[in-house]
Design an enzyme around this catalytic site. Sequence first.
Site, short mmCIF file in Angstrom:
data_model
loop_
_atom_site.label_atom_id
_atom_site.label_comp_id
_atom_site.label_asym_id
_atom_site.label_seq_id
_atom_site.Cartn_x
_atom_site.Cartn_y
_atom_site.Cartn_z
N GLY A 78 26.63 15.57 70.54
CA GLY A 78 25.85 15.26 71.73
C GLY A 78 25.42 16.57 72.36
N PHE A 79 24.11 16.73 72.63
CA PHE A 79 23.67 18.02 73.15
C PHE A 79 22.76 17.87 74.37
CE2 PHE A 79 22.31 22.52 72.66
CZ PHE A 79 23.58 23.05 72.54
N GLY A 80 23.13 16.89 75.20
CA GLY A 80 22.47 16.77 76.49
C GLY A 80 23.07 17.78 77.46
N GLY A 81 23.10 17.43 78.74
CA GLY A 81 23.61 18.36 79.74
C GLY A 81 25.04 18.80 79.50
N LEU A 82 25.93 17.85 79.19
CA LEU A 82 27.34 18.19 78.96
C LEU A 82 27.51 18.99 77.67
CD1 LEU A 82 29.66 15.21 79.94
CD2 LEU A 82 29.47 17.46 81.01
N TYR B 270 16.84 23.47 71.02
CA TYR B 270 16.90 22.09 71.51
C TYR B 270 15.81 21.84 72.55
CZ TYR B 270 18.81 17.76 73.44
OH TYR B 270 18.96 16.47 73.88
N LYS C 252 34.58 7.18 80.47
CA LYS C 252 34.78 6.75 81.86
C LYS C 252 35.38 5.35 81.96
CE LYS C 252 30.87 9.45 83.68
NZ LYS C 252 29.60 9.35 84.43
N ALA D 276 22.01 10.93 80.47
CA ALA D 276 22.99 9.93 80.03
C ALA D 276 24.08 9.71 81.07
CB ALA D 276 23.60 10.36 78.70
N THR D 277 24.56 10.81 81.66
CA THR D 277 25.61 10.71 82.68
C THR D 277 25.13 9.91 83.88
OG1 THR D 277 26.55 12.83 81.98
CG2 THR D 277 27.14 12.05 84.18
N GLU E 291 25.01 6.26 83.09
CA GLU E 291 26.36 5.68 83.13
C GLU E 291 26.78 5.41 84.57
OE1 GLU E 291 29.52 6.71 80.31
OE2 GLU E 291 28.20 8.31 79.61
N HIS F 45 27.35 1.46 87.08
CA HIS F 45 28.44 1.05 87.98
C HIS F 45 27.91 0.51 89.31
CE1 HIS F 45 31.95 2.53 85.73
NE2 HIS F 45 31.21 3.56 85.37
#
EC number: 2.6.1.121
Length: 333
Positions: free
Chosen positions: A16-20, A61, A126, A192-193, A196, A200
């Site tokens: 996974g190479f998004g923000g995190l 990226y 999470k 993505a975060t 998520e 909620h």
Amino acid sequence: MIVDKINSPIKVGVLGFGGLGQAAAKVLTPKGEMSWVAAADKQGYAYDPTGLNSDAVIKSYHQQGSVGYLEPNGVLSSHSIQDLLANKQVDGYFLALPNLPNTFMADVAQQFIKSGWQGVLVDALKRTSAVEQLLELQTELQQAGITYLTGCGATPGLLTAAAAVAAQSYGEIHSVKITFGVGIANWEAYRATIREDIAHMPEYDVETARAMTDEEVSALLDKTNGIIALENMEHADDIMLELAGICSRDRVTVGGVVDTRNPQKPLSTNVQITGRTFEGKISTHTFTLGDETSMAANVCGPAFGYLKAGIALQRRGMSGLFTAAEIMPQFVR
């Protein structure tokens, strides 16, 4: 657990190479005990046994949309995880993947099990239900020789572990209350975060949030002035503390505020543990994270600390599923 002497750097991969994922690469860069050798996204992977250059991979990226375009170490592939596992030497992976849909992380774990790969996996899951799915794979992970540490981010993770330690002052735990504040300048750096988190919110769920376009997310954030306020979240801190024997899950609550337009935290992230001592006194321990530490620092740092701990477990022949409330992370120098 005695800290193992690290004779050669642990070879680490980031899936996974998004923000995190990008933050994880930056966290790893100065570490002498870990060498970042692999990265993967939806379109490809990059691998260099001598170590990847974070600036070069991030540039590739951003400019071309995948780490697979990295020259000369990138490979374009629609089965990037499978191809990476086939013949590349990696000791452990940080799964910096969005858990959308809610079964995704368990599906990835099964992919590792079927591949025959043996090593350490760490996630920053999470949702309670996502961890429950991994619990069903405990035997398979153990038989496969995989040491899997789940819920190893900030919350669940750092704050859950702090609660487990703070609970020792008490004979009975009455409540564990986790409150987080997250500030980011631009939500698109953590798509993505944020999705998520939206899942909620009242009237939303995982599938609804997953199906939202970027334009729809932006429109929602315009309505809330960039603020996502969350209460009584389905957060795996509860099942992790229950499994560790600290308290029943109904005594654990998690909520917080995410500001998607300001890097400053809207409130200080903390965990409050209230209980009764052996003398009959009611008291509360509070552990507060520094406002200057970012979400990425509080997620990626613990993740690699738990990965190092996982390597130590595996060297002792221990495989299977563990949580951040059971194992102490080891500081990665």
